[in-house]
Every structure is written in C-alpha cells, then in structure tokens.
Write an enzyme that holds these catalytic residues in place. Structure first.
Site, PDB file in Angstrom:
ATOM      1  CE  LYS A 206      -1.753   2.675   2.885  1.00 32.49           C
ATOM      2  NZ  LYS A 206      -2.053   3.654   2.094  1.00 32.49           N
ATOM      3  CD  GLU A 280      13.259   3.711   7.675  1.00 30.99           C
ATOM      4  OE1 GLU A 280      13.220   4.849   8.091  1.00 30.99           O
ATOM      5  OE2 GLU A 280      13.200   3.740   6.752  1.00 30.99           O
ATOM      6  CB  CYS A 314      13.421   8.801   8.135  1.00 31.35           C
ATOM      7  SG  CYS A 314      14.115   7.563   6.489  1.00 31.35           S
ATOM      8  CD  GLU A 411      10.698  12.785  11.574  1.00 27.23           C
ATOM      9  OE1 GLU A 411       9.232  11.664  11.396  1.00 27.23           O
ATOM     10  OE2 GLU A 411      11.453  11.158  10.755  1.00 27.23           O
TER      11      GLU A 411
END
Ligand code: NDP
Length: 508
Positions: A206, A280, A314, A411
């Site tokens: 997906k 992850e 990331c 983040e």
C-alpha cells in the site's frame, strides 16, 4: 503567529568572476525536463492478480502535483473486501507458484524487473517528481537508479539463500504486507518488494495516498516482466486500509515505513500474533562537525543532509552540532551556501529544493518553525523567490537553539536545520544521543580514531563519516529506540523475509 522574520540576501560574487556591477551570479536559465514521453492514466484501479481492477464499491480519490496543486489522476479507494481480494491473490500465488519456483527462476524475474526499470528510468523519474515534489535531479540520479539497484542486488541472493544463512533451511514466510510513505515512493517500494520476492514471498503493497503513481507504473513493469499473477499486488486507500492489510489473518510478514505514531499503532495491533514485523520510523539525526573537519566538504554534507528531498527524509541530519571553535566560520559559510540553493519547479534540472509533498506536511513544517521563533531561536532564510502556487518552503536555518526547543526534539520532516554547539567529544555524544530516536548520525573529522569512538558511542542504526545520506543496497539500514526495529538492505534485509528457524544440516 506568522513568519515575519526578514530573509537575508545572497552573498556577492567574488571579483575574480568578472561580473558587471549588480549582475546576479546565481541566475540559471530554466532547464525543464520534458513530460511528453510519459503517460499518466486519468484513473488507476487496484493492481490485483496482474489486472487493474475497480474497487468495490467503486470509489476513487484524486492525486495532485504538489508543485502546481493540479490534479494528476484518480486512484481507487480500496475497501476491506478489496484488501481480502489482494491478500487472497497473493496467498494463492505463493502457494501455487512462487514458493515452488527454484531461486534461480525467481532471480530471473528480479533481474528482468531491474532492467525494465533502467530502460524506463526517465519515465519513472518524471512521474516521481511530478507526484512527490522532489527535484528531477534527485529522482533521476538517486531514487530510480537505487530502486533498480535493489532489484539487481536481491536478484543475486535469490538462489543463494543457503549461503546467506549457513546451517539453516531458509523458507519463505508467505504473504508480505508492506505499507510505505510518500517521501521516497519508488525507492521504498524497491526496498520492500525486492527482498520479499527474492526470499520467495508474495506481496501486497500500500503506497501513501499522496504518492501512488510510480507504484502503479511499477505494476506495469510487473506485467511487462511477466511475473505470475498475484506475486505483486498494489492497493491504494487511506490509513485504515493499511491497518486492515497488516492485520489480515493471511499475512505472515509486515514491513512498515512511516511515522512513529503509526508504527506504534501497528506494533500494538500485531502484538501476540505470529506475524514478523519490521518498522522503519522517524528520526532526528545528529550531524557532528569537529574543529578539524574540512569545512567546505562538511558544508556540502550538511546541505545534503538536511535539504536533500526538502528534508523529507527519515535519516535527515536535522540537528547540526558544531564544535564551538569553528562555529562562526561554519555558520558564515553555511548561510552563503543556502543563498545558492535553487528552490522551485521540481521538473527543472537546476532545482535543488522542490515542493513539500502536501499541504498538511507544509502546515506541519510551518507550525514547527513558528514554535522555533516563539521559543527564542534565531531563524535565517535565504532571500529566494517561491513559486506562487504549490507547497514550497525556503531552506531554513536556526541558530541559538537549545536542546529543549521543539525544533531540536521533534521530527520536522522539512528543510529546516537546528544548529547547536559542543566543546568536547563526550558532550557531543551526550547531546546527540539525547533524543527518543536513533536512526542515523554523521561525524565530520580528520581523525580516524575519533570516528571509531563516535560511531561506537552513538545510538544510531547508521553513522556516516565525512559524508551523509549515502545509500547502498548491500548496506543494512534501520533504527534504535523510537526509530523502529529490524533492518532493510543487505543480508539483514533478506533475513527479515525468511523463516530461519529450521536447522539446515538435514534439510534440502
Ligand atoms: P504516516 O505514518 O501516517 O504514513 C505512512 C504510511 O502509513 C502511508 O502509507 C499511510 O497511508 C499509512 N498509514 C497511515 N495511518 C495508518 C494506519 N493507522 N495503519 C496503517 N497504515 C497507516 O505518515 P504521515 O504521512 O502522516 O506523515 C506524518 C509524519 O510522519 C511526517 O511529518 C514525518 O515526520 C513522519 N514520516 C516519517 C517517515 C519516515 O520515512 N520515517 C515517512 C513519512 C512520514 P496514507 O498515506 O493513506 O495516510
């Protein structure tokens, strides 16, 4: 609060360049990549059993170009029943065909996919840039070649699993459910699908709802490569469809890349099941510059670390730690370098910083930048024009940041760098590790012994020395702490798709 801080001007060109007074040295003629060689369908169905099929009931949503806000295509909105259809197709393909093929035959398919991706690389690069907002030079030179390289690399392992895991009897797991994000749509697809197929699994993938187009282009490659129906299935739909997929009882392995929040939800949902899981997740990487580092080289590494892919990475080097004795010259050089970055049309070959992927992500970046100003950090942005349409944000630098500021903790996933300082290596280690994340880090120094000390002391899955954001299919990638668990890439990434519990001594 609005962003009112005045942007600072670009540096003047040196006299040796021989420019007329007032002439702008940074102007480049437009170099747009052609789009007449690509074809985006008006509507994409779900890719199940090598066919594009309508969702049931028929429902679609629109995918846009983040650089223009224009619609690109409609894609199918999968239902719970569609998830069942896709998993069913993958399950049947695993049982009847893929798990029975010898590794050398699976390898041929993977090689074929890699070669077709290379042949169609221009098409992939343009569609990727149009759909994600990333600069064409990055999709052309990084995303697409690396995606093909992953298929080549794992093709090489498909018939050597016993050598990869000696004294084991490696067995495929079954159906792998894979949910991927929007920052590297094609590359994340390759990271997930290549090892899964090499290990003998079938997949249902997906993509993120904002960036499904290269996945559907990849579906076309799957057909071109003549893969048996059901080995690769691709479905689109919102987060809840992702959850439906990963919790489906016939799924044996789940691989997720995305936010820590969703990663935790998936881990909770799968707890107690026998599904294998790799996560992850986010990061807040420290990029540490010592006073003996080659500064000009470090500047390029810092820029690549945080402004590559608009900082939507990331493992981005979003916290810069500078040794106090070189702080001033480094910041001066960094500001001058920011003034040379070209922000704008992702399809222009000169563009360094493209569009943020979505309005929602742009709002998140703005909100965190506003928090940085409100908490007392000092913002610098180069004085560059932004396109009037699309989701653009200037490359941004914060000095005067303290460890407690949100911009040093959270983040941001945008082109925003927080600069902090340190005096001793131990202080750098303590500050670098003071984060809930642990995905990546960078060290800039001339001393090999210092590199070894830092690498061993930092709680990060990947540590780069005198470089940043380097990726290679042979090299495992993954995190510690809230950055997730499990590794992708290399033999480690292959192991995540295999049942290695059987002893191979008396095996096949
Ligand atoms: P998400 O984690 O929501 O999205 C990643 C993928 O997970 C997408 O395919 C998404 O689908 C899917 N998803 C969303 N909710 C669920 C769920 N409940 N169960 C299963 N799958 C789900 O990231 P966002 O797009 O919301 O980004 C938010 C923040 O996450 C970013 O600002 C960034 O900080 C971080 N992020 C980190 C990434 C990384 O590589 N580590 C990548 C992307 C984001 P859909 O697109 O349909 O919502």
């Amino acid at each position: 609060m609005t962003l009112t801080k005045k942007a600072e001007s670009r540096p003047a060109a040196p006299n040796s360049w021989g420019l007329a007074r007032g002439e702008n040295p940074w102007e480049y003629a437009p170099a747009p990549e052609a789009t007449d060689h690509i074809r985006i369908e008006p509507e994409y169905g779900l890719f199940i059993g090598n066919e594009f099929v309508r969702s049931t009931p028929r429902k679609t949503f629109t995918v846009i170009n983040p650089a223009t806000e224009e619609p690109l295509a409609k894609v199918a909105h999968a239902s719970k029943a569609d998830v069942g259809r896709a998993v069913g197709a993958a399950h049947e393909a695993h049982r009847s065909v893929w798990s029975k093929l010898p590794g050398r035959e699976r390898a041929k398919y993977l090689y074929r996919i890699a070669r077709i991706m290379q042949e169609r690389s221009r098409e992939f690069a343009v569609v990727e840039s149009m759909n994600s907002g990333k600069p064409i030079k990055e999709s052309r030179d990084v995303d697409v070649p690396l995606a093909a390289a992953h298929f080549f690399y794992y093709a090489g392992w498909a018939d050597k699993l016993e050598y990869a895991f000696p004294n084991r009897d490696p067995r495929s797991l079954g159906v792998a459910a894979q949910v991927i994000p929007w920052n590297f749509p094609l590359l994340m697809l390759a990271w997930k699908i290549a090892p899964a197929l090499a290990a003998g699994n079938t997949v249902v993938l997906k993509p993120a709802s904002t960036t499904p187009l290269t996945a559907y282009l990849f579906a076309d490659v799957v057909r071109q490569a003549d893969l048996p129906p059901g080995v690769v299935n691709i479905i689109t739909g919102p987060g809840e469809i992702g959850m439906e997929l990963v919790t489906h009882p016939d799924v044996s392995k789940v691989a997720f890349t995305g936010s820590t929040a969703v990663g935790k939800m998936i881990a909770r949902a799968l707890a107690g099941s026998d599904k294998k899981l790799t996560l992850e997740l986010g990061g807040k990487a420290a990029n540490i510059v010592f006073d003996d580092a080659p500064l000009d080289q470090a500047i390029e590494g810092i820029v690549n670390g945080i402004y590559f892919n608009q900082g939507e990475v990331c493992c981005a080097g979003s916290r810069l730690f500078v040794q106090e004795s070189v702080y001033e010259p480094l910041i001066e050089k960094l500001k001058a370098r920011l003034g040379t970055l070209r922000v704008g049309d992702p399809l222009d070959k000169n563009t360094d910083v493209g569009a943020i992927n979505s309005a929602a992500q742009l709002a998140k970046v703005q909100e965190l930048v506003e928090s940085g100003i409100a908490e007392g950090a000092e913002m610098f942005q180069p004085d560059c024009e932004l396109p009037t349409r699309g989701f653009f944000f200037r490359p941004t630098l914060f000095t005067g940041v303290s460890m407690s500021h949100r911009i040093a903790q959270e983040e941001i996933f945008g082109p925003v760098l927080s600069v902090l300082t340190f005096r001793t290596p131990d202080e750098a280690i303590e500050k670098a590790n003071n984060t809930p994340y642990g995905l990546s880090a960078g060290v800039w120094t001339e001393k090999g012994s210092r590199i070894f000390k830092m690498v061993n002391a930092m709680r990060a899955g990947v540590v780069w020395a005198n470089t940043f954001n380097r990726f290679d299919p042979t090299s495992p990638f993954g995190g510690y702490k809230e950055s997730g668990y499990g590794r992708e890439g290399g033999i480690h990434g292959l192991g995540a798709y295999l049942d290695l519990s059987a002893n191979g001594v008396s095996g096949r």
